[in-house]
Design a protein around this motif. Sequence first.
Motif, short mmCIF file in Angstrom:
data_model
loop_
_atom_site.label_atom_id
_atom_site.label_comp_id
_atom_site.label_asym_id
_atom_site.label_seq_id
_atom_site.Cartn_x
_atom_site.Cartn_y
_atom_site.Cartn_z
N PHE A 23 0.93 -1.19 -0.04
CA PHE A 23 -0.06 0.01 0.13
C PHE A 23 1.00 1.13 -0.08
N ALA A 24 1.72 1.29 1.01
CA ALA A 24 2.94 2.40 1.05
C ALA A 24 3.51 2.62 -0.30
N ILE A 25 3.90 1.63 -1.15
CA ILE A 25 4.63 1.85 -2.23
C ILE A 25 3.62 2.20 -3.51
N ALA A 26 2.46 1.67 -3.36
CA ALA A 26 1.38 1.96 -4.34
C ALA A 26 1.04 3.44 -4.15
N ASN A 27 1.33 4.07 -3.08
CA ASN A 27 0.80 5.44 -2.70
C ASN A 27 1.75 6.34 -2.22
N ARG A 28 3.21 5.97 -2.92
CA ARG A 28 4.53 6.62 -1.96
C ARG A 28 4.38 8.00 -2.44
N GLU A 29 3.55 8.36 -3.34
CA GLU A 29 3.70 10.23 -3.71
C GLU A 29 2.71 10.85 -2.46
N HIS A 30 1.96 9.86 -1.62
CA HIS A 30 1.18 10.52 -0.32
C HIS A 30 1.77 10.40 0.59
N PHE A 31 3.21 9.78 0.74
CA PHE A 31 3.70 9.42 2.25
C PHE A 31 5.18 9.98 2.02
N VAL A 32 5.70 10.39 3.11
CA VAL A 32 7.03 10.95 3.36
C VAL A 32 7.84 9.81 3.98
N GLY A 33 7.37 8.74 4.53
CA GLY A 33 8.11 7.70 5.01
C GLY A 33 7.19 6.51 5.35
N PHE A 34 7.75 5.38 5.83
CA PHE A 34 7.20 4.26 6.22
C PHE A 34 7.79 3.75 7.80
N ASP A 35 6.94 3.15 8.71
CA ASP A 35 7.20 3.16 10.22
C ASP A 35 6.94 1.84 10.28
N LEU A 36 7.69 0.94 11.33
CA LEU A 36 7.32 -0.30 12.08
C LEU A 36 6.89 0.05 13.27
N ALA A 37 5.61 -0.42 13.69
CA ALA A 37 5.38 0.11 15.06
C ALA A 37 4.16 -1.03 15.75
N GLY A 38 3.82 -0.78 16.92
CA GLY A 38 2.81 -1.74 17.47
C GLY A 38 3.75 -2.44 18.47
N VAL A 39 3.13 -3.58 19.00
CA VAL A 39 3.81 -4.56 19.83
C VAL A 39 5.25 -5.10 19.31
N GLU A 40 6.32 -4.73 20.09
CA GLU A 40 7.69 -4.78 19.48
C GLU A 40 8.09 -6.11 19.32
N LEU A 41 8.35 -6.58 18.26
CA LEU A 41 9.00 -7.98 18.17
C LEU A 41 10.31 -7.74 17.71
N GLU A 42 11.08 -8.93 17.16
CA GLU A 42 12.30 -8.94 16.57
C GLU A 42 12.40 -8.36 15.08
N LEU A 43 12.90 -7.29 15.10
CA LEU A 43 12.80 -6.42 13.61
C LEU A 43 13.11 -7.06 12.51
N SER A 44 14.29 -7.81 12.78
CA SER A 44 14.99 -8.08 11.54
C SER A 44 14.04 -8.89 10.51
N GLN A 45 12.92 -9.76 11.07
CA GLN A 45 12.16 -10.59 10.12
C GLN A 45 11.27 -9.82 9.20
N PHE A 46 11.10 -8.35 9.78
CA PHE A 46 10.43 -7.48 8.41
C PHE A 46 11.12 -6.93 7.31
N ALA A 47 12.70 -7.60 7.44
CA ALA A 47 13.63 -7.14 6.24
C ALA A 47 13.18 -6.78 5.04
N PRO A 48 12.53 -8.04 4.33
CA PRO A 48 12.07 -8.09 3.11
C PRO A 48 11.23 -7.00 2.62
N ALA A 49 10.19 -6.98 3.61
CA ALA A 49 8.97 -5.86 3.30
C ALA A 49 9.50 -4.45 3.23
N VAL A 50 10.34 -4.30 4.42
CA VAL A 50 11.04 -2.96 4.30
C VAL A 50 12.14 -2.53 3.37
N GLN A 51 12.95 -3.47 2.96
CA GLN A 51 13.72 -3.40 1.76
C GLN A 51 12.85 -2.98 0.55
N ARG A 52 11.68 -3.45 0.18
CA ARG A 52 11.01 -3.18 -0.91
C ARG A 52 10.65 -1.75 -0.70
#
Length: 241
Positions: A160-189
């Motif tokens: 969704f963020a990629i499809a609407n990237r002209e509407h956003f200045v950034g992407f965030d990971l939030a919520g209950v904090e887990l081990e963050l490295s598992q989200f690397a593939p999504a973040v890299q995109r």
Amino acid sequence: WADIAAWKWMPKAHLHLHFEGAVRFNTVLELASQQGMLPAGSFSEGRWRDYFLTDRRVDDLNSLLDRFSRIQELFIDVSVLERVAYEIVVDAADQNIRLLEIRFAPAFLAERHKYSWDEALAAIEAGIARARKRQDVVVGLICIGVGGMGMDSVEATADFAIANREHFVGFDLAGVELELSQFAPAVQRVTAAGLKLTCHASEDRDSPPENAVVAVKVLGAARIGHGVQEPPNPPPPNPPS
């Protein structure tokens, strides 16, 4: 509030504002009453304030997220989102905030409601645009992927963020904090599409304290949200040269 009033004269930037955490209390009471969540006489105003808002110190991250969930229940249609966005920007301008970044999680915002993520984004942008016609505030939106909602949700939010990237200045990971490295593939995109990354990391006392390092060195975060937790055995400070 006395401190806010004392510093109102100074132009400011607010770079970490959650949509659910910035709703006017009067608006909360009005919406809760309209939706039958505020039976007359059941709670005093002070108890309702504590039930919905985070204007006092809470014991842990889940206590904060519980209040966000109660606010989220009030967002029953996009007209509410448009109103809240408008009021957030107007209130920021009243504090002499000239640069404002508002972050929200489309998966969380629309959960339990019938509107789409696209409709939610359009409503928020409409409220911001209406407020900016009367207030001189630069506003950016940050799209949040919520780790606790699962990998599929984070991947869908990245899409969704990629499809609407002209509407956003950034992407965030939030919520209950887990081990963050598992989200690397999504973040890299997301970062490959040109969006900057910020991460809630080393925030909760029950989360991995190394997350702030992972956020920067593995995910490439340009900004850390909170980062207040110390590792169990912090290295000694460098001796003076």
